[in-house]
Scaffold this active site. Structure first.
Site, PDB file in Angstrom:
ATOM      1  N   ARG A   1     -18.063  64.624  45.199  1.00 54.67           N
ATOM      2  CA  ARG A   1     -19.215  65.418  44.734  1.00 54.67           C
ATOM      3  C   ARG A   1     -19.012  65.847  43.282  1.00 54.67           C
ATOM      4  NH1 ARG A   1     -20.865  70.517  48.282  1.00 54.67           N
ATOM      5  NH2 ARG A   1     -19.028  71.403  47.285  1.00 54.67           N
TER       6      ARG A   1
ATOM      7  N   LYS B   1     -23.548  70.472  41.292  1.00 56.57           N
ATOM      8  CA  LYS B   1     -22.814  71.730  41.400  1.00 56.57           C
ATOM      9  C   LYS B   1     -22.378  72.100  39.984  1.00 56.57           C
ATOM     10  CE  LYS B   1     -19.380  73.788  44.458  1.00 56.57           C
ATOM     11  NZ  LYS B   1     -20.062  75.013  44.812  1.00 56.57           N
TER      12      LYS B   1
ATOM     13  N   GLU C   1     -31.382  77.212  50.775  1.00 55.77           N
ATOM     14  CA  GLU C   1     -29.961  77.531  51.010  1.00 55.77           C
ATOM     15  C   GLU C   1     -29.629  78.891  50.445  1.00 55.77           C
ATOM     16  OE1 GLU C   1     -27.511  74.789  48.696  1.00 55.77           O
ATOM     17  OE2 GLU C   1     -28.997  74.827  47.109  1.00 55.77           O
TER      18      GLU C   1
HETATM   19  C1  LIG Z   1     -25.466  76.130  46.268  1.00 54.66           C
HETATM   20  C2  LIG Z   1     -24.453  75.805  47.303  1.00 54.66           C
HETATM   21  N1  LIG Z   1     -24.877  75.394  48.522  1.00 54.66           N
HETATM   22  C3  LIG Z   1     -23.988  75.096  49.488  1.00 54.66           C
HETATM   23  C4  LIG Z   1     -22.629  75.192  49.290  1.00 54.66           C
HETATM   24  C5  LIG Z   1     -21.676  74.849  50.401  1.00 54.66           C
HETATM   25  O1  LIG Z   1     -20.934  73.703  50.059  1.00 54.66           O
HETATM   26  P1  LIG Z   1     -19.476  73.441  50.622  1.00 54.66           P
HETATM   27  O2  LIG Z   1     -19.589  73.392  52.103  1.00 54.66           O
HETATM   28  O3  LIG Z   1     -19.092  72.132  50.055  1.00 54.66           O
HETATM   29  O4  LIG Z   1     -18.634  74.566  50.172  1.00 54.66           O
HETATM   30  C6  LIG Z   1     -22.146  75.607  48.040  1.00 54.66           C
HETATM   31  C7  LIG Z   1     -20.705  75.722  47.800  1.00 54.66           C
HETATM   32  O5  LIG Z   1     -20.220  76.448  46.983  1.00 54.66           O
HETATM   33  C8  LIG Z   1     -23.082  75.918  47.019  1.00 54.66           C
HETATM   34  O6  LIG Z   1     -22.659  76.321  45.805  1.00 54.66           O
END
Ligand SMILES: Cc1ncc(COP(=O)(O)O)c(C=O)c1O
Length: 325
Positions: free
Chosen positions: A83, A180, A213
């Site tokens: 990612r 991200k 989210e």
């Molecule tokens: C905006 C956002 N959504 C979802 C997630 C969850 O992702 P992960 O399960 O890879 O931590 C994150 C993680 O920091 C995030 O920044």
């Protein structure tokens, strides 16, 4: 900071600068950091600095990842690094090290830190430049990786659950939700809104009114009809924990015909409305630091019987087995 403001003080010597930084350190418990600007590792938090002219600092021009270190090693490291590479590619940011080298550096950091339960925080910035928004005016991208002890959530949160509200902060459009990036102001404002209103978490809604989210976590819903549904990744970050949790859920359903004794009908992603959340049988926030955390109140509406439900419990148990904790 305990040092009083003294506008008459003279220009600090390097020694005095670090003496003052060290005074701040009891609150800054970071075990180790790698910094590609100096191509080395440090363990003194006073040295864990990023150049002010890195476009990461003044434009948020960079990408990041947060990875959990558990007894079995870095959890979902391959997925996090994939990612990271994808985020960098989407914004035309050259990785300063290969993915393999970033993994090597992370292992070395783990060794230096001597931790078995930790958070690894990787940042790639566009690099030191000229304070302009131009991504072409820097010395080249840089990577900063810090490792620190993992602080788990209080155990009762997984039993009692947490509260959730609908945020008024607009969702990030398309690309910006999928990268991200270090440009997380909407996420910060969403978190601020929930804390200011006394809620643990908040979720954004798309322009069409679909649930997206939380600031750093995905949401997973067991609908009233018995379907396990996550919002689409078109307008949310593809969470590594959510993807793994959905796989574990499918395995469990195939093997046992239920999840935590609940006959779940289907597992997948779809557009979800506010009402889908308000009428849900169970709700969960899912992410690297939260694992699978039950939500037991949405705005003023109690979810289920007001305690964490069997599906959330079963999915977290599977995830913990995976983590080896
Ligand atoms: C905006 C956002 N959504 C979802 C997630 C969850 O992702 P992960 O399960 O890879 O931590 C994150 C993680 O920091 C995030 O920044």
């Amino acid at each position: 900071m305990t040092i009083p403001l003294d506008v008459h003080s003279s220009v600090l010597t390097t020694d005095e600068f670090f003496r003052r930084l060290t005074e701040l350190n009891p609150k800054r418990k970071y075990a180790a950091m790698y910094n590609s600007v100096v191509k080395g590792f440090v363990t003194d938090p006073a040295l864990m600095l990023v150049p002010i002219d890195d476009h990461l600092v003044h434009r948020g021009d960079g990408v990041f990842e947060a990875v959990r270190l558990a007894p079995k090693g870095f959890f979902l490291m391959k997925e996090h690094l994939a990612r990271l590479a994808r985020s960098a590619e989407l914004i035309g940011l050259k990785l300063p090290h290969t993915i393999e080298e970033i993994f090597e550096i992370s292992l070395k950091l783990q060794k230096i830190a001597g931790l078995s339960s930790a958070m690894l925080r990787i940042f790639i910035g566009r690099g030191p430049g000229d304070f302009s928004p131009s991504p072409y005016s820097t010395l080249g991208s840089q990577i900063y990786i810090a490792i620190m002890e993992f602080k788990p959530l209080a155990a009762e949160k997984f039993i009692e659950g947490v509260s959730l509200m609908f945020s008024t902060v607009p969702v990030k459009p398309g690309l910006f939700a999928q990268v991200k990036s270090c440009n997380y102001l909407p996420n910060v404002l969403t978190k601020k809104e929930s804390l200011d209103r006394g809620y643990d978490f908040a979720v954004n809604l798309t322009e069409q009114g679909f649930v997206a989210e939380g600031p750093t976590e995905n949401i997973l819903v067991l609908t009233a009809a018995g379907d396990l549904v996550a919002p689409k990744f078109d307008y949310t970050l593809r969470g590594t924990t959510l993807v793994r949790t959905l796989d574990l859920a499918k395995d469990l359903l195939n093997k046992t015909g239920s999840i935590g004794g609940v006959a779940v009908h289907s597992i997948g992603s779809a557009d979800l409305s506010r009402d889908d959340l308000l009428q849900a049988s169970e709700l969960m926030m899912v992410g690297t630091t939260l694992e699978v955390l039950p939500v037991t109140r949405v705005e003023s509406k109690k979810i289920g019987d007001g305690k964490g439900g069997p599906v959330a419990r079963a999915l977290r148990a599977e995830l913990l087995k995976d983590l080896g904790v």
